[in-house]
Write a protein that holds these residues in place. Structure first.
Motif, mmCIF file in Angstrom:
data_model
loop_
_atom_site.group_PDB
_atom_site.id
_atom_site.type_symbol
_atom_site.label_atom_id
_atom_site.label_comp_id
_atom_site.label_asym_id
_atom_site.label_seq_id
_atom_site.Cartn_x
_atom_site.Cartn_y
_atom_site.Cartn_z
ATOM 1 N N UNK A 33 25.184 -4.616 -44.032
ATOM 2 C CA UNK A 33 24.941 -4.213 -42.754
ATOM 3 C C UNK A 33 25.679 -5.244 -42.214
ATOM 4 N N UNK A 34 25.678 -6.332 -43.239
ATOM 5 C CA UNK A 34 26.056 -7.331 -43.115
ATOM 6 C C UNK A 34 27.472 -8.293 -43.708
ATOM 7 N N UNK A 35 28.136 -7.256 -44.529
ATOM 8 C CA UNK A 35 29.334 -7.359 -44.892
ATOM 9 C C UNK A 35 29.872 -6.734 -43.464
ATOM 10 N N UNK A 36 29.538 -5.685 -43.047
ATOM 11 C CA UNK A 36 30.083 -4.915 -42.427
ATOM 12 C C UNK A 36 30.068 -5.565 -41.211
ATOM 13 N N UNK A 37 29.209 -6.397 -40.534
ATOM 14 C CA UNK A 37 29.347 -6.766 -39.483
ATOM 15 C C UNK A 37 30.269 -8.274 -39.040
ATOM 16 N N UNK A 38 30.546 -8.682 -41.022
ATOM 17 C CA UNK A 38 31.489 -9.670 -40.385
ATOM 18 C C UNK A 38 33.065 -9.943 -40.297
ATOM 19 N N UNK A 39 33.014 -8.151 -40.736
ATOM 20 C CA UNK A 39 34.186 -6.788 -40.881
ATOM 21 C C UNK A 39 34.882 -7.090 -39.755
ATOM 22 N N UNK A 40 33.549 -6.075 -38.730
ATOM 23 C CA UNK A 40 33.707 -5.960 -37.387
ATOM 24 C C UNK A 40 33.978 -6.762 -36.413
ATOM 25 N N UNK A 41 33.791 -7.337 -36.724
ATOM 26 C CA UNK A 41 33.450 -9.239 -36.236
ATOM 27 C C UNK A 41 34.679 -10.219 -35.877
ATOM 28 N N UNK A 58 21.934 -8.972 -35.554
ATOM 29 C CA UNK A 58 23.767 -9.229 -35.958
ATOM 30 C C UNK A 58 24.299 -8.065 -35.040
ATOM 31 N N UNK A 59 23.598 -6.968 -34.463
ATOM 32 C CA UNK A 59 24.197 -6.271 -33.719
ATOM 33 C C UNK A 59 25.490 -6.559 -33.027
ATOM 34 N N UNK A 60 24.989 -7.561 -32.433
ATOM 35 C CA UNK A 60 25.895 -8.202 -31.407
ATOM 36 C C UNK A 60 26.666 -9.389 -31.541
ATOM 37 N N UNK A 61 27.585 -9.465 -33.057
ATOM 38 C CA UNK A 61 27.644 -10.416 -33.408
ATOM 39 C C UNK A 61 29.165 -10.479 -32.937
ATOM 40 N N UNK A 62 29.974 -8.960 -32.765
ATOM 41 C CA UNK A 62 31.358 -9.464 -32.877
ATOM 42 C C UNK A 62 31.628 -9.329 -30.783
ATOM 43 N N UNK A 63 30.370 -9.953 -30.436
ATOM 44 C CA UNK A 63 30.206 -10.474 -29.590
ATOM 45 C C UNK A 63 31.737 -11.931 -29.287
ATOM 46 N N UNK A 88 34.013 3.316 -44.949
ATOM 47 C CA UNK A 88 34.032 3.629 -43.785
ATOM 48 C C UNK A 88 35.083 2.015 -43.047
ATOM 49 N N UNK A 89 34.282 1.185 -43.721
ATOM 50 C CA UNK A 89 34.624 -0.659 -43.433
ATOM 51 C C UNK A 89 36.207 -0.729 -43.777
ATOM 52 N N UNK A 90 36.735 0.149 -44.432
ATOM 53 C CA UNK A 90 38.284 -0.092 -44.656
ATOM 54 C C UNK A 90 38.766 0.239 -43.659
ATOM 55 N N UNK A 91 38.398 0.667 -42.645
ATOM 56 C CA UNK A 91 39.136 0.963 -41.558
ATOM 57 C C UNK A 91 39.852 -0.479 -40.548
ATOM 58 N N UNK A 92 38.173 -0.732 -40.366
ATOM 59 C CA UNK A 92 38.713 -2.002 -39.580
ATOM 60 C C UNK A 92 38.986 -3.115 -40.088
ATOM 61 N N UNK A 93 38.982 -2.997 -41.412
ATOM 62 C CA UNK A 93 39.275 -4.191 -42.554
ATOM 63 C C UNK A 93 40.927 -4.144 -42.091
ATOM 64 N N UNK A 94 41.690 -2.284 -42.387
ATOM 65 C CA UNK A 94 43.032 -2.474 -41.895
ATOM 66 C C UNK A 94 43.693 -2.992 -40.461
ATOM 67 N N UNK A 149 34.261 2.645 -31.273
ATOM 68 C CA UNK A 149 33.328 2.883 -32.040
ATOM 69 C C UNK A 149 32.558 1.928 -32.674
ATOM 70 N N UNK A 150 32.992 0.594 -33.093
ATOM 71 C CA UNK A 150 32.190 0.158 -34.167
ATOM 72 C C UNK A 150 31.339 -0.595 -33.791
ATOM 73 N N UNK A 151 30.971 -0.708 -32.097
ATOM 74 C CA UNK A 151 30.028 -1.285 -31.952
ATOM 75 C C UNK A 151 28.793 -0.689 -31.662
ATOM 76 N N UNK A 152 29.248 0.580 -32.049
ATOM 77 C CA UNK A 152 26.947 1.237 -32.612
ATOM 78 C C UNK A 152 27.206 1.002 -33.418
ATOM 79 N N UNK A 153 26.100 0.528 -34.657
ATOM 80 C CA UNK A 153 25.807 0.178 -35.937
ATOM 81 C C UNK A 153 26.096 1.510 -36.313
ATOM 82 N N UNK A 154 26.312 2.717 -36.445
ATOM 83 C CA UNK A 154 25.645 4.046 -37.117
ATOM 84 C C UNK A 154 26.499 4.082 -37.463
ATOM 85 N N UNK A 155 27.886 3.317 -38.524
ATOM 86 C CA UNK A 155 28.750 3.464 -38.906
ATOM 87 C C UNK A 155 27.762 2.589 -39.906
#
Length: 328
Positions: free
Chosen positions: A142-150, A64-69, A237-243, A224-230
Motif C-alpha cells: 500500500x505504501x509503495x503503491x501510493x508513492x507510485x500513484x502520487x 495515505x489514500x489521498x496523497x496523490x492530491x 498492476x502497479x507497473x502500469x502507473x509506473x510506466x 482508476x487508481x484514485x480508488x484504493x481497490x488496486x
C-alpha cells in the motif's frame, strides 16, 4: 540537470506549499497506524476485549489514500500558477536552458513526493514495531503503491502544465487525460450499440462477458487508481502507473523545451492543438449526452435530442475554453 540557482528560486517561491506538503506526506502514514491504535483503545474502554482487534489495514480508511492530491497541488504551483500569473515569461528570459528549468521544477516536486512518503513509511514501520498490532495488511504494498500513484498524478499534471497556458487549462487537460483511454474507446462503442442494437463488445472481442474487457481498459486510465481497490489486485498492476509516470514525464519534458512561444493566457501553448481538441470535445459531448438522453427517455428521440444538446455544449465549452484568452 537541476540548477542550484533555480532550485533556490523555486524553494523561495513555493516554500509554504512545499513545507505543508512535506508535513502532510510524512505524517499521513504513521497517523494511519495511530488512528487504528486509538480505535482499538476506544473499543477496549467500552466493549469486551474479545470484540476488539488492533488491526492496521491499508485498504480500509487509510489516510495515505489521498496523497496523490499533494502531487496535483505541487504541479499546479510549480507550472500552472506561474503561467497564470505571468511570471513564467520572466523565468524563461533568465540565462537558463528550458531543459534546466523543467528538470529543476519537476525533480523538486518529485523529491518532495517520494522522499516525504518514504520517511512516512519508515516512521509507520517503527510505530508498528512499538505498538505491536495483531495484524497489518498491505503495509509495504500500500505504501509503495501510493508513492507510485502520487508520482503518476504529479507527472500527469506537470505534463499538462507543459502544454497549457494557465492553471485552469492545466487541470482540465489532466482531468480529461485521466479518463481519455476509456472515453475514446468505450464511449463510441456504446453509441454504436444503441444505433445498431448489437452488442459490439461481444462481436469484436468474442468475449462472453464484455465487462472483463471494460475493466482491463480502465487499468490504463489514471483516474482508476484514485480508488484504493488496486491494493487487493496483483502487485504487478502497479507497473502500469509506473510506466505511465515515465511517459508523462517525457511528454512534459519534450513539450516544455519545444514550445518556445508562450501564448500568454491561452488554453494551449501549441496553437496546432486547438482545432483537433475542439473537435474531440464536441464529438465526446455528442456521444456522452446522447447516452444520457437515451438513458433518461429510453427512446431514440431522447438519444437524438441528447446528441444535439451535447454538440452545442461541447462547442461552447471548447470555444470559450480554448480560444478565449485568460487575462493575467
Amino acid at each position: 540537470m537541476v540548477d542550484r540557482g533555480l532550485l533556490y528560486r523555486e524553494w523561495k517561491q513555493n516554500q509554504v506549499v512545499i513545507v505543508l506538503s512535506i508535513v502532510f506526506l510524512v505524517l499521513a502514514n504513521p497517523l494511519t497506524v495511530y488512528h487504528s491504535y486509538s480505535l482499538n483503545q476506544t473499543c477496549l474502554l467500552h466493549s469486551d476485549p474479545k470484540f476488539c482487534s488492533f488491526t492496521v489495514d491499508y485498504h480500509i480508511h487509510s489516510m495515505i489514500e489521498i496523497n496523490w492530491v499533494i502531487g496535483i497541488i505541487l504541479a499546479v504551483c510549480l507550472l500552472g500558477l506561474e503561467r497564470s500569473k505571468g511570471t513564467m515569461d520572466f523565468l524563461l528570459n533568465l540565462p537558463y536552458k528550458r531543459s534546466q528549468i523543467f528538470q529543476t521544477k519537476f525533480w523538486l516536486g518529485a523529491i518532495v513526493i517520494l522522499f516525504s512518503q518514504l520517511i512516512g513509511f519508515l516512521l509507520a514501520w517503527l510505530l508498528i514495531l512499538f505498538l505491536k498490532p495483531e495484524q497489518v495488511n498491505f503495509l509495504e504494498h500500500g505504501s509503495i503503491g501510493v508513492m507510485i500513484i502520487s508520482f503518476m498524478f504529479y507527472s500527469l499534471v506537470m505534463a499538462a502544465g507543459a502544454l497549457a497556458g494557465n492553471a485552469f487549462a492545466q487541470l482540465l487537460i489532466a482531468i480529461a487525460t485521466s479518463v481519455l483511454p476509456y472515453l475514446i474507446i468505450a464511449l463510441p462503442f456504446y453509441n454504436i450499440e444503441i444505433i445498431s442494437g448489437i452488442q459490439i463488445w461481444k462481436v469484436l472481442t468474442n468475449f462472453e462477458y464484455f465487462h472483463e474487457f471494460e475493466n482491463n481498459l480502465m487499468t490504463f486510465s489514471p483516474i482508476t487508481y484514485v480508488d484504493s481497490s488496486w491494493v487487493e489486485e496483483s502487485k504487478y498492476l502497479l507497473l502500469i502507473p509506473a510506466v505511465m509516470s515515465a511517459l508523462f514525464y517525457f511528454i512534459g519534458y519534450i513539450s516544455f523545451i519545444k514550445h518556445h512561444n508562450e501564448r500568454n493566457g491561452y488554453f494551449f501553448l501549441w496553437k496546432t492543438l486547438d482545432r483537433p481538441i475542439q473537435i474531440l470535445v464536441i464529438v465526446l459531448g455528442i456521444f456522452g449526452f446522447g447516452l444520457v438522453g437515451r438513458s433518461a427517455s429510453q427512446s431514440i428521440v431522447g438519444y437524438i435530442i441528447g446528441m444535439i444538446i451535447g454538440g452545442v455544449v461541447g462547442f461552447l465549452i471548447s470555444y470559450f475554453s480554448i480560444y478565449k484568452k485568460v487575462r493575467h
